[in-house]
Write an enzyme that holds these catalytic residues in place. Sequence first.
Site, mmCIF file in Angstrom:
data_model
loop_
_atom_site.group_PDB
_atom_site.id
_atom_site.type_symbol
_atom_site.label_atom_id
_atom_site.label_comp_id
_atom_site.label_asym_id
_atom_site.label_seq_id
_atom_site.Cartn_x
_atom_site.Cartn_y
_atom_site.Cartn_z
ATOM 1 N N GLU A 1 -1.546 6.017 -8.196
ATOM 2 C CA GLU A 1 -2.646 7.101 -7.930
ATOM 3 C C GLU A 1 -2.411 8.335 -8.540
ATOM 4 O O GLU A 1 -1.209 8.893 -8.690
ATOM 5 C CB GLU A 1 -2.186 7.315 -6.309
ATOM 6 C CG GLU A 1 -3.022 8.607 -5.719
ATOM 7 C CD GLU A 1 -2.987 8.716 -4.099
ATOM 8 O OE1 GLU A 1 -2.880 7.497 -3.311
ATOM 9 O OE2 GLU A 1 -3.234 9.862 -3.587
ATOM 10 N N ASP B 1 0.919 -1.008 0.207
ATOM 11 C CA ASP B 1 -0.140 -0.067 -0.024
ATOM 12 C C ASP B 1 1.022 1.047 -0.172
ATOM 13 O O ASP B 1 1.821 1.267 0.817
ATOM 14 C CB ASP B 1 -0.862 -0.053 1.325
ATOM 15 C CG ASP B 1 -1.773 1.011 1.190
ATOM 16 O OD1 ASP B 1 -2.538 1.503 0.481
ATOM 17 O OD2 ASP B 1 -2.152 1.345 2.606
ATOM 18 N N ASP C 1 2.756 5.118 -5.058
ATOM 19 C CA ASP C 1 2.369 6.367 -4.813
ATOM 20 C C ASP C 1 3.188 7.454 -5.492
ATOM 21 O O ASP C 1 3.933 7.861 -4.451
ATOM 22 C CB ASP C 1 1.677 6.359 -3.590
ATOM 23 C CG ASP C 1 1.263 7.544 -3.595
ATOM 24 O OD1 ASP C 1 1.089 8.550 -4.154
ATOM 25 O OD2 ASP C 1 0.535 7.594 -2.105
ATOM 26 N N GLY D 1 -9.012 5.651 1.992
ATOM 27 C CA GLY D 1 -9.635 6.482 2.962
ATOM 28 C C GLY D 1 -11.073 6.054 3.276
ATOM 29 O O GLY D 1 -12.061 6.822 3.655
ATOM 30 N N SER D 2 -11.353 4.852 2.874
ATOM 31 C CA SER D 2 -12.847 4.438 3.149
ATOM 32 C C SER D 2 -13.336 3.992 4.546
ATOM 33 O O SER D 2 -14.607 3.768 4.515
ATOM 34 C CB SER D 2 -12.895 3.136 2.201
ATOM 35 O OG SER D 2 -12.346 3.318 0.769
ATOM 36 N N SER D 3 -12.473 4.048 5.324
ATOM 37 C CA SER D 3 -12.936 3.899 6.705
ATOM 38 C C SER D 3 -13.835 5.248 7.227
ATOM 39 O O SER D 3 -13.301 6.254 6.619
ATOM 40 C CB SER D 3 -11.659 3.869 7.781
ATOM 41 O OG SER D 3 -11.130 2.734 7.657
ATOM 42 N N ILE E 1 -9.386 -0.139 3.549
ATOM 43 C CA ILE E 1 -9.750 0.021 5.068
ATOM 44 C C ILE E 1 -8.655 -0.318 5.809
ATOM 45 O O ILE E 1 -8.016 -1.233 6.212
ATOM 46 C CB ILE E 1 -10.875 -0.907 5.445
ATOM 47 C CG1 ILE E 1 -12.347 -0.996 4.462
ATOM 48 C CG2 ILE E 1 -11.354 -0.876 6.843
ATOM 49 C CD1 ILE E 1 -12.873 0.580 4.681
ATOM 50 N N ASP E 2 -8.283 0.691 6.789
ATOM 51 C CA ASP E 2 -7.210 0.565 7.938
ATOM 52 C C ASP E 2 -7.879 1.054 9.372
ATOM 53 O O ASP E 2 -8.035 0.270 10.260
ATOM 54 C CB ASP E 2 -5.881 1.298 7.368
ATOM 55 C CG ASP E 2 -4.949 1.108 8.467
ATOM 56 O OD1 ASP E 2 -5.103 0.533 9.678
ATOM 57 O OD2 ASP E 2 -3.906 1.539 8.190
ATOM 58 N N HIS F 1 -7.749 9.699 4.140
ATOM 59 C CA HIS F 1 -7.381 8.730 5.408
ATOM 60 C C HIS F 1 -7.553 9.237 6.579
ATOM 61 O O HIS F 1 -7.493 10.253 6.978
ATOM 62 C CB HIS F 1 -5.715 8.437 4.999
ATOM 63 C CG HIS F 1 -5.455 7.911 3.850
ATOM 64 N ND1 HIS F 1 -4.781 8.844 2.829
ATOM 65 C CD2 HIS F 1 -5.235 6.613 3.495
ATOM 66 C CE1 HIS F 1 -4.394 7.776 1.705
ATOM 67 N NE2 HIS F 1 -4.922 6.783 2.094
HETATM 68 O O1 G3H Z 1 -2.251 4.635 3.863
HETATM 69 C C1 G3H Z 1 -2.499 4.549 4.935
HETATM 70 C C2 G3H Z 1 -2.620 3.968 6.162
HETATM 71 O O2 G3H Z 1 -3.848 3.734 6.728
HETATM 72 C C3 G3H Z 1 -1.652 4.197 7.121
HETATM 73 O O3 G3H Z 1 -0.461 3.747 7.451
HETATM 74 O O4 G3H Z 1 0.569 2.170 8.755
HETATM 75 O O5 G3H Z 1 1.855 4.175 7.698
HETATM 76 O O6 G3H Z 1 0.144 4.541 9.814
HETATM 77 P P1 G3H Z 1 0.633 3.892 8.570
HETATM 78 P P1 13P Z 2 -8.735 4.670 6.111
HETATM 79 O O1 13P Z 2 -7.640 5.643 7.106
HETATM 80 O O2 13P Z 2 -9.955 5.541 5.787
HETATM 81 O O3 13P Z 2 -9.124 3.358 6.737
HETATM 82 O O4 13P Z 2 -8.016 4.531 4.692
HETATM 83 C C1 13P Z 2 -6.768 3.348 4.465
HETATM 84 C C2 13P Z 2 -6.284 3.526 3.115
HETATM 85 O O5 13P Z 2 -6.419 4.359 2.122
HETATM 86 C C3 13P Z 2 -4.890 2.800 3.081
HETATM 87 O O6 13P Z 2 -4.341 2.956 1.810
HETATM 88 ZN ZN ZN Z 3 -4.488 5.065 0.938
HETATM 89 NA NA NA Z 4 -10.960 7.654 6.022
#
Ligand code: G3H
Ligand code: 13P
Ligand code: ZN
Ligand code: NA
Length: 283
Positions: A133, A81, A103, A208-210, A230-231, A179
């Site tokens: 992207e 990702d 990206d 950013g779907s959360s 979704i994260d 995000h």
């Molecule tokens: O791309 C976004 C992820 O939600 C965030 O990532 O694991 O680098 O905090 P992270």
């Molecule tokens: P959220 O932070 O909305 O879950 O987005 C996650 C994301 O887009 C990871 O690439």
């Molecule tokens: Zn993302």
């Molecule tokens: Na989000």
Amino acid sequence: MLVTGKEILNDAHEKGYAVGAFNVNNMEQVHAIIEAAEETKSPVIIQASQGGLKYAGVEYIAAMAKVAAKNSSVPVAIHLDHGTDFKQIMMCLRNGFTSVMIDASHYELDENIRKTKQIADMAHAVGVSVEAELGKIGGVEDDIAVDEREATFTDPDEAERFVRETGVDYLAIAVGTAHGPYKGEPKLDFDRIKLIKERLNMPLVLHGSSGVPEESIKKAVKLGINKINIDTDIRMAFHKAVKEFIKENPDVYDPRKIVGPAKKAMKEVIAEKMRMFGSESRA
Ligand code: G3H
Ligand code: 13P
Ligand code: ZN
Ligand code: NA
């Protein structure tokens, strides 16, 4: 079974549904995702961010995800990702990822195309799928003016050129999501999703779907979104369950007892998303 991202997402594109791409940093998250996928009979994408790879290490993430894929009856892709670093992308290819995101969206168009094409050529040479992207998907920002916000959205003309010149397999588009958690309700540019889908006729990705309401997710899928990242919602489910457990059981010190309920809570959130995205019974 382990498959490429393209195999999963081309089917979703042809049949008009979306597949969840869930971020992992540890074993409990891998377990939660694969159990939810088995329960709902969903194809699934297990993905690791820059932060995830830094925390767990690329070999650990790859090894855990590969075991999950090998032992599962559903199609599983292992995805990087928001890849930015050339060397890290190479390490992911070496460790058996079946999909990578480059990206370079913060560069201007020509440079984004140049960097993306370089990665796409290399990944494709070893049979790995590629996401890129175009436009800027940021974090949640308050009080950003409407025209300023729209200036960051994906331009359909640029998108056509971008895909033609880079050869990517799926494209992440900026249409109003961000995000992290939202302060208010996110406003998605549905007309733009529809237009880009008509112009590109390929799998599209929503980051950013959360925190995006169910109705908006379903509408976005109907208009052509096929991969949904979704994260944050998984992190929040984890946090809530751990907090509750410790509050009720302040003296329990066995890590398995502390994170066990969190694993179950994450699984439930993930299974609910799979049903919402329309990936249930597609495996
Ligand atoms: O791309 C976004 C992820 O939600 C965030 O990532 O694991 O680098 O905090 P992270
Ligand atoms: P959220 O932070 O909305 O879950 O987005 C996650 C994301 O887009 C990871 O690439
Ligand atoms: Zn993302
Ligand atoms: Na989000």
